[in-house]
Design an enzyme around this catalytic site. Structure first.
Site, short mmCIF file in Angstrom:
data_model
loop_
_atom_site.label_atom_id
_atom_site.label_comp_id
_atom_site.label_asym_id
_atom_site.label_seq_id
_atom_site.Cartn_x
_atom_site.Cartn_y
_atom_site.Cartn_z
N PHE A 119 18.27 -26.37 32.04
CA PHE A 119 18.40 -26.92 30.69
C PHE A 119 18.72 -25.79 29.73
O PHE A 119 18.52 -24.61 30.06
CB PHE A 119 17.08 -27.61 30.29
N GLN A 234 16.97 -30.57 14.11
CA GLN A 234 17.83 -30.22 15.23
C GLN A 234 19.01 -31.19 15.33
O GLN A 234 18.80 -32.41 15.33
CB GLN A 234 17.04 -30.29 16.54
N HIS A 236 21.85 -32.32 17.87
CA HIS A 236 22.15 -32.24 19.30
C HIS A 236 23.67 -32.17 19.47
O HIS A 236 24.39 -32.95 18.86
CB HIS A 236 21.59 -33.48 20.01
N LEU A 246 23.06 -40.47 21.95
CA LEU A 246 22.90 -39.23 22.73
C LEU A 246 23.47 -39.31 24.14
O LEU A 246 23.25 -40.29 24.84
CB LEU A 246 21.41 -38.91 22.85
N GLU A 249 21.27 -33.54 27.40
CA GLU A 249 21.57 -32.16 27.77
C GLU A 249 21.71 -32.01 29.29
O GLU A 249 22.31 -31.05 29.78
CB GLU A 249 20.44 -31.26 27.27
N ARG A 280 20.55 -25.53 21.54
CA ARG A 280 21.27 -26.58 20.83
C ARG A 280 21.80 -26.15 19.47
O ARG A 280 22.88 -26.57 19.07
CB ARG A 280 20.34 -27.77 20.64
N HIS A 348 19.02 -35.18 15.66
CA HIS A 348 18.29 -35.53 16.88
C HIS A 348 16.78 -35.39 16.78
O HIS A 348 16.04 -36.23 17.29
CB HIS A 348 18.83 -34.63 18.00
N GLU A 374 6.01 -35.66 17.96
CA GLU A 374 7.09 -35.21 17.07
C GLU A 374 6.67 -35.29 15.61
O GLU A 374 7.20 -34.58 14.76
CB GLU A 374 8.36 -36.04 17.32
N ARG A 385 14.02 -26.31 18.76
CA ARG A 385 13.32 -26.72 19.97
C ARG A 385 14.25 -26.64 21.18
O ARG A 385 15.42 -27.01 21.10
CB ARG A 385 12.85 -28.17 19.82
N GLY A 387 15.52 -28.11 24.70
CA GLY A 387 15.53 -29.41 25.36
C GLY A 387 14.43 -29.47 26.41
O GLY A 387 14.18 -28.48 27.10
C1 LIG Z 1 17.75 -40.22 22.65
C2 LIG Z 1 16.68 -39.16 22.79
C3 LIG Z 1 16.55 -38.47 23.98
C4 LIG Z 1 15.56 -37.50 24.12
N1 LIG Z 1 15.45 -36.82 25.31
C5 LIG Z 1 14.45 -35.92 25.46
C6 LIG Z 1 14.24 -35.27 26.71
O1 LIG Z 1 14.96 -35.49 27.68
N2 LIG Z 1 13.23 -34.38 26.80
C7 LIG Z 1 12.39 -34.10 25.76
O2 LIG Z 1 11.47 -33.29 25.93
N3 LIG Z 1 12.56 -34.72 24.57
C8 LIG Z 1 13.54 -35.63 24.40
N4 LIG Z 1 13.70 -36.25 23.19
C9 LIG Z 1 12.68 -36.05 22.17
C10 LIG Z 1 11.44 -36.85 22.54
O3 LIG Z 1 11.81 -38.00 23.24
C11 LIG Z 1 10.65 -37.26 21.32
O4 LIG Z 1 10.40 -36.15 20.49
C12 LIG Z 1 9.30 -37.85 21.75
O5 LIG Z 1 9.48 -38.87 22.70
C13 LIG Z 1 8.52 -38.37 20.56
O6 LIG Z 1 7.36 -39.01 21.03
P1 LIG Z 1 6.27 -39.54 20.03
O7 LIG Z 1 5.23 -40.24 20.82
O8 LIG Z 1 5.87 -38.44 19.13
O9 LIG Z 1 7.06 -40.59 19.13
P2 LIG Z 1 7.78 -41.99 19.53
O10 LIG Z 1 7.99 -42.13 20.98
O11 LIG Z 1 8.95 -42.10 18.62
O12 LIG Z 1 6.71 -43.06 19.12
C14 LIG Z 1 6.36 -43.29 17.76
C15 LIG Z 1 5.39 -44.43 17.72
O13 LIG Z 1 4.89 -44.56 16.41
C16 LIG Z 1 4.89 -45.91 16.02
N5 LIG Z 1 5.04 -45.98 14.56
C17 LIG Z 1 5.93 -45.32 13.79
N6 LIG Z 1 5.76 -45.67 12.51
C18 LIG Z 1 4.73 -46.55 12.47
C19 LIG Z 1 4.10 -47.29 11.45
N7 LIG Z 1 4.47 -47.21 10.16
N8 LIG Z 1 3.07 -48.11 11.78
C20 LIG Z 1 2.69 -48.23 13.06
N9 LIG Z 1 3.27 -47.57 14.07
C21 LIG Z 1 4.27 -46.74 13.77
C22 LIG Z 1 6.06 -46.52 16.75
O14 LIG Z 1 5.87 -47.91 16.90
C23 LIG Z 1 5.99 -45.78 18.09
O15 LIG Z 1 5.11 -46.43 18.96
C24 LIG Z 1 14.69 -37.23 23.04
C25 LIG Z 1 14.80 -37.92 21.85
C26 LIG Z 1 15.81 -38.87 21.72
C27 LIG Z 1 15.93 -39.59 20.39
#
Ligand SMILES: Cc1cc2nc3c(=O)[nH]c(=O)nc-3n(C[C@H](O)[C@H](O)[C@H](O)COP(=O)(O)OP(=O)(O)OC[C@H]3O[C@@H](n4cnc5c(N)ncnc54)[C@H](O)[C@@H]3O)c2cc1C
Length: 570
Positions: A119, A234, A236, A246, A249, A280, A348, A374, A385, A387
């Site tokens: 990566f 970031q 991408h 997306l 990567e 990135r 991204h 995040e 960050r 990947g």
């Molecule tokens: C397309 C894509 C591909 C990616 N690929 C990778 C990868 O291969 N490897 C890697 O390390 N990272 C990757 N990332 C980054 C990574 O996926 C994210 O940073 C990570 O999954 C975020 O997880 P999280 O649990 O913090 O947030 P999320 O998975 O976004 O979850 C947020 C949660 O908060 C809830 N929420 C939000 N607002 C409210 C509200 N007002 N009230 C109640 N609930 C709320 C939502 O319902 C959801 O359940 C990728 C990101 C994207 C967009």
């Protein structure tokens, strides 16, 4: 008005929220609520494609948590806190084996061990994966584990409106039931914000789910809690040209090339050693330079360059990149097995987030308030960050943060919530429904997207950032005059989009504010008027917060324990 009680409330049902909830719920005497505005398995974590980093050394035995830490710190442009990074990389391998036991179907090597792919910015193949659907399988496995706990209640399709607190400690949350419009108060000893990122502020072009609007960060900001390093966004390199969707990567990890209009692998000009596998921030800027200098296809916002996967062959593409192939076919009308794929950088990921004051616990400046995933800034990603480092971040800090919450709630009591506090959420919603005004939600949102992309995107300067700040302040005023056109309380997406837009505007303005004050270029923050990194003045974290209704900024030192800042070359 309903008030319910939980030892801990986790807001977010993505990878961060679920991993944290599982850990808190290990004590069966504790009651935990998971609140999520979408059904948990629809969270953006499920969209992660490429994988997550842990130094298992399965492909190259020389890899180590220390090498993982060094790559992460260098990738961060030396803005990450080094003790926090080591904590993450040292705990990463055990987290992966735990997931393996929980049932994540990782891709395997011939001998049955977990496979690892190269990566960006990594010195060894370190990224564990399940084809290009890593986030999907991770999220479903975590959800199964969470469902198996009797002491977790799910509030699916509930929207966080506000925190209830006394200025020092958190007492509860006010949440809105999207299904029927009822407002609930959850009284609790601890709240974990795990609401994901907010790259949707770049409405014009983003890889993020529509719901990645940073609601938790905006609620924290409005309640006086600082956001750290919020200026670092970031971009991408490989978003599909037409939509910004997306392409992982993993495309480059598996050997894909980036080529300009002349068919040239232009990365040789920018990162001669790492080529396409430079970090990135560098690759995104390189693509933009190629386009600026006329070596892209087309002009302006719609110009693009190409991702070339053809030499990988159909079999490898089918086995390792099936989703990437399908996305290219569905959204761009090209098949990577035989065609070049038009791509352009796309917003991204948010390196900044709610200020975490102790990486071992994930606590914030407010007692009983935690932030993970995040939505938080620990900081392990600094200015850029790598990947594969986000998924591992949410798992490691979800586990240890969850342990800290468990201990905290066992040793603390509930604080009283007054009737006025319990009613405030419903009163807010009623005011919104009664609001009159002539502004149009979709128009204001589209304007936000144009401002963020043009004035605080991949390249920024003093003039553009000042304008962005002022334009966004004006949009925030206009937000007050957007009426809720749909007056029903059942699945009112109009109301939800209005709430999300306010959160995005507030965060976008905070990004502009942080970026305006950081007069240097570092990682994802690239100032045309200050093209160099300035360690003397800016090797420090920014904290943006509200004081008496206006934005302020302060700085705190970066924790450097092992590696002195050096020039980044790849
Ligand atoms: C397309 C894509 C591909 C990616 N690929 C990778 C990868 O291969 N490897 C890697 O390390 N990272 C990757 N990332 C980054 C990574 O996926 C994210 O940073 C990570 O999954 C975020 O997880 P999280 O649990 O913090 O947030 P999320 O998975 O976004 O979850 C947020 C949660 O908060 C809830 N929420 C939000 N607002 C409210 C509200 N007002 N009230 C109640 N609930 C709320 C939502 O319902 C959801 O359940 C990728 C990101 C994207 C967009």
């Amino acid at each position: 008005m309903t008030v319910k009680r939980y030892d801990a409330v986790v807001v977010g049902g993505g990878g961060a929220g679920l991993r944290t909830a599982i850990e808190i719920a290990r004590d069966p005497s504790l009651k935990v609520a998971v609140v999520s505005k979408v059904y948990p398995t629809r969270s953006h974590t499920g969209a992660a494609q490429g994988g997550m980093n842990a130094a298992l050394g399965n492909v190259v035995p020389d890899d180590s948590p220390e090498a993982h830490a060094y790559d992460t710190i260098k990738g961060s442009d030396f803005l990450a806190d080094q003790d926090a990074v080591f904590f993450m990389t040292e705990n990463a391998p055990e987290i992966i084996y735990e997931l393996d036991r929980w049932g994540v179907p990782f891709s395997r090597l011939e001998d049955g061990r977990i496979a690892q792919r190269p990566f960006g910015g990594a010195s060894f193949p370190r990224t564990v994966y399940a084809a290009d659907k890593t986030g999907h399988v991770l999220l479903h496995t975590l959800f199964e584990q969470a469902l198996s706990k009797d002491n977790i209640d799910f509030y699916n399709e509930f929207f966080l409106l506000d925190l209830i607190h006394d200025g020092e400690r958190v007492k509860g949350v006010s949440i809105y039931d999207i299904k029927n419009g009822e407002v609930l108060t959850l009284q609790t000893k601890a709240v974990v914000l795990a609401t994901g990122g907010f790259a949707r502020i770049y409405w014009f072009r983003s890889t993020n789910a529509i719901g990645n609007t940073g609601d938790g960060q905006a609620v924290a900001l409005r309640n006086g809690i600082p956001l750290k390093d919020i200026e670092f966004i970031q971009f991408h390199p490989t978003g599909l040209a037409k939509t910004g969707i997306l392409l992982s990567e993993a495309c480059r990890g598996e050997g894909g090339y980036l080529v300009n209009r002349l068919g040239e692998r232009f990365m040789k000009r920018y990162a001669p050693e790492k080529m396409e596998l430079a970090p990135r921030d560098m690759v995104s800027r390189a693509i933009e330079y190629e386009i600026m200098e006329g070596r892209g296809v087309g002009e302006g916002a719609r110009a693009y360059i190409y991702l070339d996967l053809r030499h990988l062959g159909e079999e490898k593409i089918r086995e390792r990149l099936p989703q990437v192939r399908q996305l290219a076919i569905d959204f761009e009308g090209v098949d990577p097995v035989k065609d070049l794929v038009p791509i352009r950088p796309t917003a991204h990921y948010c390196m900044g987030g709610v200020h975490v004051t102790d990486y071992r616990t994930s606590e914030t400046p407010m007692r009983g308030l935690y932030a993970i995933g995040e939505c938080a800034c620990v900081s392990v990603h600094g200015a850029n960050r790598l990947g594969g480092n986000s998924l591992i971040e949410l798992l490691v800090f979800g586990k240890f943060g969850g342990m800290a919450v468990r201990e905290f709630v066992k040793n603390s009591d509930y604080a009283e919530i007054s009737e006025g506090e319990a009613k405030s959420g419903e009163e807010f919603i009623e005011r919104l429904f009664k609001r009159e005004g002539k502004e149009n939600l979709a128009q204001v949102r589209a304007q936000m997207g144009e401002i963020t992309w043009a004035k605080m995107g991949i390249f920024r300067d003093e003039k553009s950032l000042k304008e962005a700040y002022e334009d966004l302040s004006e949009l925030l005023e206009r937000w007050e005059n957007i009426p809720v056109v749909d007056k029903t309380r059942v699945f009112n997406t109009n109301l939800i989009e209005l709430l999300e837009l306010r959160n995005m505007l507030e965060l976008a303005r905070a990004v502009a504010w942080g970026a305006l004050h950081r007069k240097e270029s570092r990682g994802g923050h690239s100032r045309e008027d200050y093209p160099d990194r300035d360690d003397e003045n800016f090797l420090k974290h920014s904290l943006v917060y509200y004081d008496n209704g206006s934005l302020k900024i302060e700085y705190i030192p970066v924790r450097i324990t092992k590696y002195q800042p050096a020039e980044r070359k790849y």
